[in-house]
Design an enzyme around this catalytic site. Sequence first.
Site, mmCIF file in Angstrom:
data_model
loop_
_atom_site.group_PDB
_atom_site.id
_atom_site.type_symbol
_atom_site.label_atom_id
_atom_site.label_comp_id
_atom_site.label_asym_id
_atom_site.label_seq_id
_atom_site.Cartn_x
_atom_site.Cartn_y
_atom_site.Cartn_z
ATOM 1 N N HIS A 131 53.084 38.970 40.246
ATOM 2 C CA HIS A 131 52.527 37.630 40.440
ATOM 3 C C HIS A 131 52.913 36.993 41.781
ATOM 4 C CE1 HIS A 131 50.872 37.906 36.567
ATOM 5 N NE2 HIS A 131 51.859 37.408 35.838
ATOM 6 N N HIS A 206 46.483 31.382 34.618
ATOM 7 C CA HIS A 206 47.461 31.809 33.623
ATOM 8 C C HIS A 206 47.573 30.801 32.474
ATOM 9 C CE1 HIS A 206 51.072 33.896 32.154
ATOM 10 N NE2 HIS A 206 50.815 34.836 33.049
ATOM 11 N N GLU A 336 43.438 36.655 31.304
ATOM 12 C CA GLU A 336 43.625 36.544 32.743
ATOM 13 C C GLU A 336 42.604 37.432 33.451
ATOM 14 O OE1 GLU A 336 47.856 37.077 33.821
ATOM 15 O OE2 GLU A 336 48.216 37.011 31.652
#
Length: 373
Positions: A131, A206, A336
């Site tokens: 991420h 998210h 996602e």
Amino acid sequence: MKMRIIGTLITILGLSVSWGQTDLCRPSVFKDGSIWKGSDVIEMFTLTNASGMSIKVTNYAASLTDVSVPDRQGQFEHVVLGFDSLESYLERHPKFGATVGRFANRIRNAEFSLNGQTYHLEKNNKEHSIHGGTNGFNRQVFKTDTFYTVKDTAIVVFKYKSTHLEGGFPGNIELSIAYKLTNHNEIVLEYTATTDKPTVVNFTNHSYFNLTGCTRNVLNHIYRIYADSITPTDSMGIPTGELMPVVGTVYDYTSPQSVEKRVQKMGKGYDVNYRLDKYPDSLELAAIVVEPISGRVLKAYTTEPGMQFYIPNSNMDYLIGHGEKKYGRYYGFCLEMQHFPDAPNNPQFPATSLLPGEIYRQGTIYKFETISE
């Protein structure tokens, strides 16, 4: 009884109907709070549509902080995990509603090569990167570019400039993300990005959804995922580079299924990337989720080739969310929309490179409906 419910849902998944709309109200958007973080102003915006649905977004991590929709009886409740105060988003939490980047998901050994040069990233997932690192987009203050209404849609646009080698990634990236709430009860996310040097990008949202109104866990939800294969991973969540058919496995949601028995069997939740059954760059249906007690339905569409299906088994009871509700284990699911994890190191995966002169575009839609008894 549960089988009868699932059988009914199989019949009606494609036939669910939106709750009634009215022309008595027009879409609206307004700023309803702000705080300071150092020299940066963090703002909250509320968007509403003609049927009473509302969402909240903030320029901190360009986050979706709240979604309020009714059940089949018309009772409005929060259906994403989040907080009532802006200050809470600056504290510890699992990226509630955040925009994730520069590269969502994992990159093996925290490095990749591009045009013969190797770039080294932060190892924030043991020996790997995830991420975008500990200071990824989910920790950044975006600029509020504009907010307005047009016809049947309320819109807020956030922008962020990610500088060359931020998080180890090459190129100065200009990212724009628009949140749109339509009178069709759709949350539309539109991403665009440009770069001045060859780079790799992978953005996602998210949000943790919970169609019970965040009153119970999400194990009783009925899931239908439009994908017949996943990218299997090793014990660290790094793809092997292969595609694995889902048929006959715990990942098979080609027909509507509850996750409850499978989660109990596995002893954990889900954290897996699906290769979606769709044409490249085409906006198509990726998943449908139904909560049978409330009658709420979420339909998710995307232009992306993959979707990370995530139901964490970690206990979130340390978090006090909307309306002073205490969250727990298996309390949210994430859809996602993104490219595949570790794509820069797997040339057989859809490419994530972005070159000067190109424009990255992504569209994702979360549409809410209800079904009758």
